[in-house]
Write a protein that holds these residues in place. Structure first.
Motif, PDB file in Angstrom:
ATOM      1  N   ALA A 115       0.819  -1.229   0.000  1.00  0.00           N
ATOM      2  CA  ALA A 115       0.000   0.000   0.000  1.00  0.00           C
ATOM      3  C   ALA A 115       0.846   1.270   0.000  1.00  0.00           C
ATOM      4  N   PHE A 116       2.130   1.147   0.333  1.00  0.00           N
ATOM      5  CA  PHE A 116       2.981   2.326   0.542  1.00  0.00           C
ATOM      6  C   PHE A 116       3.050   3.236  -0.689  1.00  0.00           C
ATOM      7  N   GLY A 117       3.285   2.640  -1.860  1.00  0.00           N
ATOM      8  CA  GLY A 117       3.402   3.440  -3.094  1.00  0.00           C
ATOM      9  C   GLY A 117       2.129   4.187  -3.438  1.00  0.00           C
ATOM     10  N   PRO A 118       0.979   3.484  -3.541  1.00  0.00           N
ATOM     11  CA  PRO A 118      -0.275   4.184  -3.844  1.00  0.00           C
ATOM     12  C   PRO A 118      -0.636   5.270  -2.826  1.00  0.00           C
ATOM     13  N   GLU A 119      -0.319   5.021  -1.546  1.00  0.00           N
ATOM     14  CA  GLU A 119      -0.586   6.053  -0.515  1.00  0.00           C
ATOM     15  C   GLU A 119       0.184   7.325  -0.840  1.00  0.00           C
ATOM     16  N   ASN A 120       1.443   7.154  -1.262  1.00  0.00           N
ATOM     17  CA  ASN A 120       2.263   8.326  -1.595  1.00  0.00           C
ATOM     18  C   ASN A 120       1.797   9.024  -2.866  1.00  0.00           C
ATOM     19  N   LEU A 121       1.057   8.287  -3.697  1.00  0.00           N
ATOM     20  CA  LEU A 121       0.489   8.902  -4.905  1.00  0.00           C
ATOM     21  C   LEU A 121      -0.835   9.612  -4.609  1.00  0.00           C
ATOM     22  N   GLY A 122      -1.318   9.481  -3.353  1.00  0.00           N
ATOM     23  CA  GLY A 122      -2.574  10.133  -2.980  1.00  0.00           C
ATOM     24  C   GLY A 122      -3.810   9.373  -3.435  1.00  0.00           C
ATOM     25  N   VAL A 123      -3.657   8.058  -3.651  1.00  0.00           N
ATOM     26  CA  VAL A 123      -4.799   7.231  -4.067  1.00  0.00           C
ATOM     27  C   VAL A 123      -5.763   7.086  -2.891  1.00  0.00           C
ATOM     28  N   LEU A 124      -7.058   7.070  -3.170  1.00  0.00           N
ATOM     29  CA  LEU A 124      -8.079   6.960  -2.111  1.00  0.00           C
ATOM     30  C   LEU A 124      -7.978   5.612  -1.401  1.00  0.00           C
ATOM     31  N   PRO A 125      -8.244   5.597  -0.063  1.00  0.00           N
ATOM     32  CA  PRO A 125      -8.080   4.365   0.724  1.00  0.00           C
ATOM     33  C   PRO A 125      -8.830   3.152   0.167  1.00  0.00           C
ATOM     34  N   GLU A 126     -10.092   3.357  -0.286  1.00  0.00           N
ATOM     35  CA  GLU A 126     -10.845   2.196  -0.790  1.00  0.00           C
ATOM     36  C   GLU A 126     -10.234   1.638  -2.075  1.00  0.00           C
ATOM     37  N   GLU A 127      -9.644   2.534  -2.898  1.00  0.00           N
ATOM     38  CA  GLU A 127      -8.959   2.098  -4.121  1.00  0.00           C
ATOM     39  C   GLU A 127      -7.652   1.371  -3.756  1.00  0.00           C
ATOM     40  N   ILE A 128      -6.951   1.864  -2.726  1.00  0.00           N
ATOM     41  CA  ILE A 128      -5.713   1.215  -2.265  1.00  0.00           C
ATOM     42  C   ILE A 128      -6.005  -0.224  -1.837  1.00  0.00           C
ATOM     43  N   ARG A 129      -7.102  -0.394  -1.076  1.00  0.00           N
ATOM     44  CA  ARG A 129      -7.487  -1.735  -0.610  1.00  0.00           C
ATOM     45  C   ARG A 129      -7.648  -2.703  -1.793  1.00  0.00           C
ATOM     46  N   LEU A 130      -8.348  -2.217  -2.830  1.00  0.00           N
ATOM     47  CA  LEU A 130      -8.573  -3.038  -4.029  1.00  0.00           C
ATOM     48  C   LEU A 130      -7.249  -3.375  -4.724  1.00  0.00           C
ATOM     49  N   ARG A 131      -6.390  -2.359  -4.826  1.00  0.00           N
ATOM     50  CA  ARG A 131      -5.099  -2.564  -5.505  1.00  0.00           C
ATOM     51  C   ARG A 131      -4.214  -3.555  -4.752  1.00  0.00           C
ATOM     52  N   VAL A 132      -4.179  -3.424  -3.421  1.00  0.00           N
ATOM     53  CA  VAL A 132      -3.337  -4.308  -2.603  1.00  0.00           C
ATOM     54  C   VAL A 132      -3.782  -5.760  -2.786  1.00  0.00           C
ATOM     55  N   ASP A 133      -5.096  -5.994  -2.669  1.00  0.00           N
ATOM     56  CA  ASP A 133      -5.607  -7.363  -2.813  1.00  0.00           C
ATOM     57  C   ASP A 133      -5.333  -7.908  -4.215  1.00  0.00           C
ATOM     58  N   ASP A 134      -5.568  -7.065  -5.218  1.00  0.00           N
ATOM     59  CA  ASP A 134      -5.374  -7.475  -6.606  1.00  0.00           C
ATOM     60  C   ASP A 134      -3.908  -7.812  -6.884  1.00  0.00           C
ATOM     61  N   CYS A 135      -2.991  -6.952  -6.424  1.00  0.00           N
ATOM     62  CA  CYS A 135      -1.563  -7.131  -6.737  1.00  0.00           C
ATOM     63  C   CYS A 135      -0.961  -8.314  -5.972  1.00  0.00           C
ATOM     64  N   LEU A 136      -1.410  -8.532  -4.745  1.00  0.00           N
ATOM     65  CA  LEU A 136      -0.931  -9.711  -4.007  1.00  0.00           C
ATOM     66  C   LEU A 136      -1.431 -10.996  -4.673  1.00  0.00           C
ATOM     67  N   LYS A 137      -2.647 -10.929  -5.218  1.00  0.00           N
ATOM     68  CA  LYS A 137      -3.193 -12.090  -5.932  1.00  0.00           C
ATOM     69  C   LYS A 137      -2.367 -12.347  -7.209  1.00  0.00           C
ATOM     70  N   ARG A 138      -2.005 -11.274  -7.893  1.00  0.00           N
ATOM     71  CA  ARG A 138      -1.237 -11.421  -9.142  1.00  0.00           C
ATOM     72  C   ARG A 138       0.102 -12.115  -8.924  1.00  0.00           C
ATOM     73  N   VAL A 139       0.707 -11.892  -7.757  1.00  0.00           N
ATOM     74  CA  VAL A 139       2.017 -12.506  -7.487  1.00  0.00           C
ATOM     75  C   VAL A 139       1.894 -13.739  -6.576  1.00  0.00           C
ATOM     76  N   ASN A 140       0.649 -14.216  -6.404  1.00  0.00           N
ATOM     77  CA  ASN A 140       0.377 -15.403  -5.580  1.00  0.00           C
ATOM     78  C   ASN A 140       0.880 -15.282  -4.141  1.00  0.00           C
ATOM     79  N   MET A 141       0.647 -14.110  -3.552  1.00  0.00           N
ATOM     80  CA  MET A 141       1.085 -13.882  -2.163  1.00  0.00           C
ATOM     81  C   MET A 141      -0.080 -13.429  -1.277  1.00  0.00           C
ATOM     82  N   GLN A 142      -1.351 -13.647  -1.731  1.00  0.00           N
ATOM     83  CA  GLN A 142      -2.473 -13.105  -0.967  1.00  0.00           C
ATOM     84  C   GLN A 142      -2.596 -13.709   0.432  1.00  0.00           C
ATOM     85  N   GLU A 143      -2.194 -15.000   0.594  1.00  0.00           N
ATOM     86  CA  GLU A 143      -2.346 -15.595   1.939  1.00  0.00           C
ATOM     87  C   GLU A 143      -1.285 -15.105   2.926  1.00  0.00           C
TER      88      GLU A 143
END
Length: 281
Positions: free
Chosen positions: A109-137
């Motif tokens: 979440a650190f990068g998007p937070e620094n870009l000023g992305v809204l919290p609910e969008e950050i949540r979606l991005r974090v879950d999506d990106c961890l899933k993409r790299v198979n690290m969600q668990e």
């Protein structure tokens, strides 16, 4: 794959040694382009200029001569730095140097937070990106509990969360064991193939380079060879003369051919070797 993601035009770069009063030309009049959606590998021995040219692709270095354009943004113009770094993310050799938080999901979440992305969008991005790299668990894990390969995948997720169009991997598997390297390579192949993201991989490992659409080989700051993995690696003698290896199966084919076996010289993988040997029966 017709529009340029990155264009390097007649790029030169000198490292100045102020203590000794001399300079070293690390990149010497290099010109090439990277197409959108391409998987490009840059090879070269230590000191060939490959990491130096990589750092030009997201404006960590500015050319001494020539121009670098990232999606038409000139890296020499300071006003473009923010846009360039949003377009071209970078993953380095040591994942520990890129992980900044004490919990995996907070790190992503650190990068998007620094870009000023809204919290609910950050949540979606974090879950999506961890899933993409198979690290969600592992999202609630402390990064120091992870293996090297897992840490590097978290670092990749952190870059993906910034939504770049291109990721440059600067020897990102160099510090990993074979299984960690395999994990990271699978992730790199997936974000290129499945998500059509432009990937530039700087590596020492020839088996990784086999996966590319195109390979550029650098030596002494210049581009010496350019072409598909099959075209590059079939030139075994030329690669060896530059102090570089070729994939094991290509080398085996080269040795068999040298010993009179009628075998293709452009074999890259074990599967190809097996089918070629079956054909010879």
């Amino acid at each position: 794959m017709d529009k340029n993601m990155i264009l390097c035009k007649d790029v030169s770069y000198k490292y100045e040694d102020t203590d000794k009063g001399n300079s070293k030309l690390a990149v010497d009049h290099v010109t090439f382009e990277v197409k959108k959606g391409e998987f490009l590998v840059i090879l070269g021995r230590n000191g060939s200029g490959k990491s130096t040219i990589a750092k030009h692709m997201n404006a960590l270095l500015i050319p001494t001569g020539g121009k670098v354009y990232v999606e038409d943004f000139d890296t020499c113009d300071e006003k473009n730095i923010w846009n360039i770094r949003n377009k071209a993310g970078m993953v380095f050799q040591n994942p520990d140097n890129q992980i900044v938080a004490t919990i995996v999901e907070e790190d992503v979440a650190f990068g998007p937070e620094n870009l000023g992305v809204l919290p609910e969008e950050i949540r979606l991005r974090v879950d999506d990106c961890l899933k993409r790299v198979n690290m969600q668990e592992y999202k609630r894990y402390a990064p120091h509990l992870l293996s090297g390969g897992q840490k590097q995948r978290v670092a990749i997720a952190g870059v993906l969360a910034m939504r770049p169009d291109c990721i440059i991997f600067d020897e990102s598997t160099a510090m990993l064991d074979p299984s960690g390297r395999r994990e990271v390579m699978n992730t790199i192949k997936e974000i290129n193939g499945k998500y059509n993201m432009t990937v530039i991989l700087i590596t020492h490992y020839m088996e990784e380079a086999v996966e590319a659409n195109r390979i550029i080989v650098m030596d002494e700051g210049k581009i010496i060879m350019e072409g598909t993995p099959r075209k590059i690696f079939s030139q075994v003698r030329k690669m060896k003369d530059m102090g570089l290896d070729v994939p094991q199966m290509t080398e085996l084919a080269y040795e068999l051919k040298a010993n009179g076996v009628d075998i293709r010289s452009d074999i890259l993988t074990i599967d190809e070797m097996v089918s070629e040997l079956c054909r010879l029966k």
